[in-house]
Write an enzyme that holds these catalytic residues in place. Sequence first.
Site, PDB file in Angstrom:
ATOM      1  N   GLY A  11     -11.335  47.929  61.423  1.00  0.00           N
ATOM      2  CA  GLY A  11     -12.404  48.044  60.424  1.00  0.00           C
ATOM      3  C   GLY A  11     -12.630  46.722  59.708  1.00  0.00           C
ATOM      4  N   ASN A  33      -9.332  54.546  65.812  1.00  0.00           N
ATOM      5  CA  ASN A  33     -10.093  55.379  66.760  1.00  0.00           C
ATOM      6  C   ASN A  33     -11.560  54.945  66.823  1.00  0.00           C
ATOM      7  OD1 ASN A  33     -11.078  56.298  64.360  1.00  0.00           O
ATOM      8  ND2 ASN A  33     -10.816  58.480  64.798  1.00  0.00           N
ATOM      9  N   GLY A  37     -15.141  51.632  62.778  1.00  0.00           N
ATOM     10  CA  GLY A  37     -14.801  50.233  63.070  1.00  0.00           C
ATOM     11  C   GLY A  37     -15.197  49.877  64.491  1.00  0.00           C
ATOM     12  N   LYS A  92      -9.621  64.704  56.614  1.00  0.00           N
ATOM     13  CA  LYS A  92      -8.435  64.781  57.480  1.00  0.00           C
ATOM     14  C   LYS A  92      -7.655  63.461  57.488  1.00  0.00           C
ATOM     15  CE  LYS A  92      -8.719  67.207  61.421  1.00  0.00           C
ATOM     16  NZ  LYS A  92      -9.316  67.755  62.666  1.00  0.00           N
ATOM     17  N   TYR A 146     -14.392  62.088  50.012  1.00  0.00           N
ATOM     18  CA  TYR A 146     -13.701  60.791  50.005  1.00  0.00           C
ATOM     19  C   TYR A 146     -12.785  60.698  48.788  1.00  0.00           C
ATOM     20  CZ  TYR A 146     -13.302  55.626  50.055  1.00  0.00           C
ATOM     21  OH  TYR A 146     -12.856  54.319  50.086  1.00  0.00           O
ATOM     22  N   LYS A 150      -8.603  60.749  48.843  1.00  0.00           N
ATOM     23  CA  LYS A 150      -7.792  59.618  48.367  1.00  0.00           C
ATOM     24  C   LYS A 150      -6.888  60.054  47.213  1.00  0.00           C
ATOM     25  CE  LYS A 150      -9.396  56.184  50.990  1.00  0.00           C
ATOM     26  NZ  LYS A 150      -8.575  55.374  51.900  1.00  0.00           N
ATOM     27  N   TYR A 160       6.397  61.441  48.548  1.00  0.00           N
ATOM     28  CA  TYR A 160       7.333  60.837  49.515  1.00  0.00           C
ATOM     29  C   TYR A 160       8.227  59.805  48.835  1.00  0.00           C
ATOM     30  CZ  TYR A 160       6.245  62.919  53.998  1.00  0.00           C
ATOM     31  OH  TYR A 160       6.156  63.796  55.050  1.00  0.00           O
ATOM     32  N   ARG A 187     -23.988  50.138  52.772  1.00  0.00           N
ATOM     33  CA  ARG A 187     -23.541  49.683  51.448  1.00  0.00           C
ATOM     34  C   ARG A 187     -24.491  48.614  50.917  1.00  0.00           C
ATOM     35  NH1 ARG A 187     -16.927  49.680  52.243  1.00  0.00           N
ATOM     36  NH2 ARG A 187     -17.353  49.184  54.400  1.00  0.00           N
TER      37      ARG A 187
HETATM   38  P1  NAD Z   1     -14.184  50.516  57.646  1.00  0.00           P
HETATM   39  O1  NAD Z   1     -14.958  51.749  57.918  1.00  0.00           O
HETATM   40  O2  NAD Z   1     -14.770  49.212  58.073  1.00  0.00           O
HETATM   41  O3  NAD Z   1     -12.745  50.609  58.287  1.00  0.00           O
HETATM   42  C1  NAD Z   1     -12.038  51.793  58.417  1.00  0.00           C
HETATM   43  C2  NAD Z   1     -11.372  51.806  59.783  1.00  0.00           C
HETATM   44  O4  NAD Z   1     -10.600  53.016  59.921  1.00  0.00           O
HETATM   45  C3  NAD Z   1     -12.382  51.804  60.943  1.00  0.00           C
HETATM   46  O5  NAD Z   1     -12.024  50.850  61.910  1.00  0.00           O
HETATM   47  C4  NAD Z   1     -12.270  53.225  61.515  1.00  0.00           C
HETATM   48  O6  NAD Z   1     -12.620  53.304  62.865  1.00  0.00           O
HETATM   49  C5  NAD Z   1     -10.818  53.568  61.221  1.00  0.00           C
HETATM   50  N1  NAD Z   1     -10.532  55.008  61.159  1.00  0.00           N
HETATM   51  C6  NAD Z   1     -11.163  55.945  60.400  1.00  0.00           C
HETATM   52  N2  NAD Z   1     -10.622  57.152  60.617  1.00  0.00           N
HETATM   53  C7  NAD Z   1      -9.621  56.973  61.531  1.00  0.00           C
HETATM   54  C8  NAD Z   1      -8.683  57.844  62.155  1.00  0.00           C
HETATM   55  N3  NAD Z   1      -8.677  59.155  61.896  1.00  0.00           N
HETATM   56  N4  NAD Z   1      -7.785  57.315  63.009  1.00  0.00           N
HETATM   57  C9  NAD Z   1      -7.779  55.988  63.279  1.00  0.00           C
HETATM   58  N5  NAD Z   1      -8.647  55.115  62.714  1.00  0.00           N
HETATM   59  C10 NAD Z   1      -9.557  55.602  61.862  1.00  0.00           C
HETATM   60  O7  NAD Z   1     -13.886  50.516  56.091  1.00  0.00           O
HETATM   61  P2  NAD Z   1     -13.249  49.374  55.163  1.00  0.00           P
HETATM   62  O8  NAD Z   1     -14.271  48.980  54.192  1.00  0.00           O
HETATM   63  O9  NAD Z   1     -12.595  48.344  55.990  1.00  0.00           O
HETATM   64  O10 NAD Z   1     -12.143  50.210  54.386  1.00  0.00           O
HETATM   65  C11 NAD Z   1     -10.778  50.174  54.780  1.00  0.00           C
HETATM   66  C12 NAD Z   1      -9.931  50.951  53.789  1.00  0.00           C
HETATM   67  O11 NAD Z   1     -10.070  50.395  52.476  1.00  0.00           O
HETATM   68  C13 NAD Z   1     -10.319  52.425  53.690  1.00  0.00           C
HETATM   69  O12 NAD Z   1      -9.148  53.193  53.574  1.00  0.00           O
HETATM   70  C14 NAD Z   1     -11.132  52.484  52.420  1.00  0.00           C
HETATM   71  O13 NAD Z   1     -11.057  53.744  51.811  1.00  0.00           O
HETATM   72  C15 NAD Z   1     -10.476  51.404  51.575  1.00  0.00           C
HETATM   73  N6  NAD Z   1     -11.421  50.851  50.576  1.00  0.00           N
HETATM   74  C16 NAD Z   1     -12.399  49.978  50.956  1.00  0.00           C
HETATM   75  C17 NAD Z   1     -13.268  49.467  49.997  1.00  0.00           C
HETATM   76  C18 NAD Z   1     -14.335  48.470  50.335  1.00  0.00           C
HETATM   77  O14 NAD Z   1     -15.036  47.992  49.428  1.00  0.00           O
HETATM   78  N7  NAD Z   1     -14.507  48.072  51.569  1.00  0.00           N
HETATM   79  C19 NAD Z   1     -13.159  49.899  48.662  1.00  0.00           C
HETATM   80  C20 NAD Z   1     -12.189  50.820  48.345  1.00  0.00           C
HETATM   81  C21 NAD Z   1     -11.300  51.275  49.301  1.00  0.00           C
HETATM   82  N1  UDP Z   2     -27.289  50.670  46.426  1.00  0.00           N
HETATM   83  C1  UDP Z   2     -28.620  50.314  46.285  1.00  0.00           C
HETATM   84  N2  UDP Z   2     -29.345  50.043  47.416  1.00  0.00           N
HETATM   85  C2  UDP Z   2     -28.810  50.085  48.664  1.00  0.00           C
HETATM   86  C3  UDP Z   2     -27.438  50.437  48.803  1.00  0.00           C
HETATM   87  C4  UDP Z   2     -26.725  50.731  47.669  1.00  0.00           C
HETATM   88  O1  UDP Z   2     -29.156  50.242  45.169  1.00  0.00           O
HETATM   89  O2  UDP Z   2     -29.547  49.811  49.631  1.00  0.00           O
HETATM   90  C5  UDP Z   2     -26.519  50.975  45.211  1.00  0.00           C
HETATM   91  C6  UDP Z   2     -25.777  52.301  45.242  1.00  0.00           C
HETATM   92  O3  UDP Z   2     -26.628  53.341  44.786  1.00  0.00           O
HETATM   93  C7  UDP Z   2     -24.647  52.024  44.281  1.00  0.00           C
HETATM   94  C8  UDP Z   2     -24.350  50.534  44.492  1.00  0.00           C
HETATM   95  O4  UDP Z   2     -25.523  49.996  45.109  1.00  0.00           O
HETATM   96  O5  UDP Z   2     -25.064  52.224  42.965  1.00  0.00           O
HETATM   97  C9  UDP Z   2     -23.154  50.258  45.381  1.00  0.00           C
HETATM   98  O6  UDP Z   2     -23.306  51.019  46.543  1.00  0.00           O
HETATM   99  P1  UDP Z   2     -22.340  50.905  47.794  1.00  0.00           P
HETATM  100  O7  UDP Z   2     -22.827  51.881  48.810  1.00  0.00           O
HETATM  101  O8  UDP Z   2     -22.225  49.492  48.183  1.00  0.00           O
HETATM  102  O9  UDP Z   2     -20.920  51.337  47.273  1.00  0.00           O
HETATM  103  P2  UDP Z   2     -20.365  52.355  46.161  1.00  0.00           P
HETATM  104  O10 UDP Z   2     -19.881  51.464  45.100  1.00  0.00           O
HETATM  105  O11 UDP Z   2     -21.445  53.255  45.673  1.00  0.00           O
HETATM  106  O12 UDP Z   2     -19.293  53.088  46.873  1.00  0.00           O
END
Ligand code: NAD
Ligand code: UDP
Length: 309
Positions: A11, A33, A37, A92, A146, A150, A160, A187
């Site tokens: 990801g 999976n 990603g 899940k 979501y 979490k 744990y 996003r």
């Molecule tokens: P992403 O979607 O790019 O990456 C998530 C990855 O997890 C993907 O590659 C996806 O294929 C894999 N995945 C999902 N379900 C799976 C499963 N059941 N088995 C195996 N792989 C699985 O998202 P990201 O932005 O890189 O986020 C990564 C982590 O960070 C997540 O846990 C997310 O909740 C957390 N997070 C991200 C942000 C952000 O701003 N990007 C903010 C808060 C938390």
């Molecule tokens: N947002 C927006 N236009 C877009 C995508 C997102 O105005 O095209 C807004 C969304 O409503 C939120 C903020 O931007 O208020 C951040 O959204 P994002 O999906 O990046 O992440 P979030 O913080 O909501 O998980």
Amino acid sequence: MKTVLITGGAGFIGSHLCSFLLQKGFKIICMDNFITGSKQNIIHLASNKSLKLVEHDVSKHIAINDDIDYVLHFASPASPIDYQKIPIQTLKVGSLGTHNTLGLALAKKAKYMLASTSEVYGDPLVNPQPESYWGNVNPVGIRGCYDEAKRFAEALVMAYHRIHNVDVKIVRIFNTFGPKMRKDDGRAVPNFINQSLANKPITVYGDGKQTRSFCYVDDLIEGIYKLMMSDVNEPINLGNPEEHTILEFAGIIKSLAKSKSKIIFKELPLDDPHVRCPDISKAKKILGWEPKTSLERGLTETIGWFAKH
Ligand code: NAD
Ligand code: UDP
């Protein structure tokens, strides 16, 4: 050579973690999976003998013969559009996936890290949010799959720790951006950048007065590494405390991309948090961490990456 299992390693954040930890000399098992990603995110690491890619859904039992020193559980859809499309898989991976990875960490005597999120604070009534804030989440709303996954994951991690003495870490990640975000993940950052680069309308939801604080991915990865190496077992916020309205943010991206786009307003999605900003006092004090990359520099890098890809 220590071995790290990274779930969600293909990801956005996971792939940056793989690159960073390989450079630090770790052996990596990248498990994914590919539901949100892509192999493309780690293709440049394919020839590295220290990285093993395993295609597996971590919500199902995980069998690994290798010794493992660290389990970093980052698998989960993360963009609102993604998790609202696949809410059951999201629940899940946050529940069963967390249970499976914790069981593995216990069996391998490995340290454990959960990628949690600022979404555990829901639509917060306290701003900025310290780790001590318990949050304001709508469990049955469209973001509940979501947020509650979490929150459950955090509770399981602490169980744990308390019952089995697993050395656990919980990182509450706030909005992060950078190269390798999926163009169509919905996003704000990828949307605004792609719209700006194409000179198409920039879609601000609601009146754009809702706030977010965006952290550059390299800064986040540094913080994750410091937490991984620490003795801390309580949740830690990692994010950039520079807070902007989304409308301001759209304007900043438009101007950095030298775009002719118009800013247009669209309906605000349900339960969209009104404010979000991390209180990072704890990370500063305990880890000696704070973000170093200015919003302008991070966005310039990211816009350059999107322009190329
Ligand atoms: P992403 O979607 O790019 O990456 C998530 C990855 O997890 C993907 O590659 C996806 O294929 C894999 N995945 C999902 N379900 C799976 C499963 N059941 N088995 C195996 N792989 C699985 O998202 P990201 O932005 O890189 O986020 C990564 C982590 O960070 C997540 O846990 C997310 O909740 C957390 N997070 C991200 C942000 C952000 O701003 N990007 C903010 C808060 C938390
Ligand atoms: N947002 C927006 N236009 C877009 C995508 C997102 O105005 O095209 C807004 C969304 O409503 C939120 C903020 O931007 O208020 C951040 O959204 P994002 O999906 O990046 O992440 P979030 O913080 O909501 O998980």
